[in-house]
Scaffold this motif. Structure first.
Motif, short mmCIF file in Angstrom:
data_model
loop_
_atom_site.label_atom_id
_atom_site.label_comp_id
_atom_site.label_asym_id
_atom_site.label_seq_id
_atom_site.Cartn_x
_atom_site.Cartn_y
_atom_site.Cartn_z
N ARG A 1 3.86 -2.20 11.75
CA ARG A 1 5.12 -2.95 11.89
C ARG A 1 5.09 -3.79 13.16
O ARG A 1 6.03 -3.80 13.96
N TRP B 1 1.03 -4.67 9.04
CA TRP B 1 2.24 -4.21 8.36
C TRP B 1 2.39 -2.70 8.49
O TRP B 1 3.49 -2.18 8.47
N GLU C 1 1.16 1.85 -2.04
CA GLU C 1 2.09 0.75 -2.31
C GLU C 1 1.40 -0.60 -2.13
O GLU C 1 0.69 -0.84 -1.15
N ARG D 1 0.62 5.10 12.47
CA ARG D 1 1.32 4.42 11.37
C ARG D 1 2.83 4.46 11.65
O ARG D 1 3.38 5.50 11.98
N HIS D 2 3.47 3.32 11.50
CA HIS D 2 4.92 3.23 11.73
C HIS D 2 5.64 4.02 10.65
O HIS D 2 5.24 3.98 9.47
N PRO D 3 6.71 4.75 10.97
CA PRO D 3 7.42 5.53 9.96
C PRO D 3 8.02 4.70 8.83
O PRO D 3 8.22 5.21 7.73
N ASP D 4 8.28 3.41 9.08
CA ASP D 4 8.82 2.54 8.04
C ASP D 4 7.74 1.72 7.32
O ASP D 4 8.07 0.81 6.56
N ALA D 5 6.48 2.03 7.56
CA ALA D 5 5.38 1.29 6.92
C ALA D 5 5.40 1.57 5.41
O ALA D 5 5.91 2.61 4.96
N PRO D 6 4.85 0.66 4.62
CA PRO D 6 4.74 0.91 3.18
C PRO D 6 4.02 2.23 2.92
O PRO D 6 3.09 2.59 3.65
N ALA D 7 4.43 2.92 1.89
CA ALA D 7 3.85 4.22 1.54
C ALA D 7 2.42 4.06 1.05
O ALA D 7 2.07 3.03 0.46
#
Length: 194
Positions: A98, A95, A28, A19-25
């Protein structure tokens, strides 16, 4: 994955998805990537209006209500609509990585009929990544998230550059999306499979 096709089996060198660190929590709501998208867009009167929510790891859940305009046989969802719901759900997984990716292959198994008025509960996860290839699976259940499986799919997505959409899309829609003053909407228009 069901292994219905050798093309959907990750190669020996595939890695576990991250999972990308900036992915939606987790939890969410992802929202529509493009208002005119048949799968998730709110501007499509007969679209699915699919709502996807980020899960733990590289998973998500989604749901949509089968409406009369989605039927094939009288009172039942059209198989192509169910496949579209699975494709949209699987595409939304990107998403969480990312990554901009398109559907390369999608195989759907139909297990039971889905009546009009049913809320289809979908779960999807990325199972492996190998270079530009993203392997994933999804199930659609009726009667609730723990209900019986009505449809399932295995898919292979292929990472692409944004030029894929710009070079291949109809120019008036491409220009309208690129001219959108909202930077977030402009970027999201090109994030999910075509």
């Amino acid at each position: 994955m069901s292994g219905t096709s050798a093309n959907l089996q990750p190669p020996a060198g595939a890695v576990k998805p991250v999972r990308h660190p900036d992915a939606p929590a987790p939890g969410e709501l992802l929202g529509a990537h493009y208002g005119q998208c048949f799968g998730c867009g709110g501007e499509q009167p007969h679209g699915l209006h699919l709502q996807a929510r980020a899960g733990e790891g590289v998973t998500l859940t989604a749901e949509f209500t089968v409406r009369p305009e989605h039927q094939g046989a009288p009172g039942l969802a059209h198989g192509g609509i169910l496949t579209t719901a699975l494709d949209e759900t699987l595409g939304s997984l990107n998403w969480l990585l990312r990554t901009i990716a398109v559907t390369g292959r999608l195989e759907t198994d139909f297990r039971r009929p889905v009546p009009v008025g049913t809320v289809l509960h979908l779960e999807a996860e990325v199972t492996a990544v190998a270079g530009r290839k993203i392997y994933c699976t999804a199930t659609g259940r009726v009667g609730g998230p723990e209900g019986p499986v009505a449809v399932r799919a295995d898919a292979l997505f292929v990472e692409v550059k944004v030029d894929h959409f710009i070079d291949n899309g109809r120019q008036e829609e491409i220009q309208a999306a690129m001219n959108d003053p909202d930077q977030v909407r402009r970027a999201r228009a090109f994030e999910v499979n075509p």
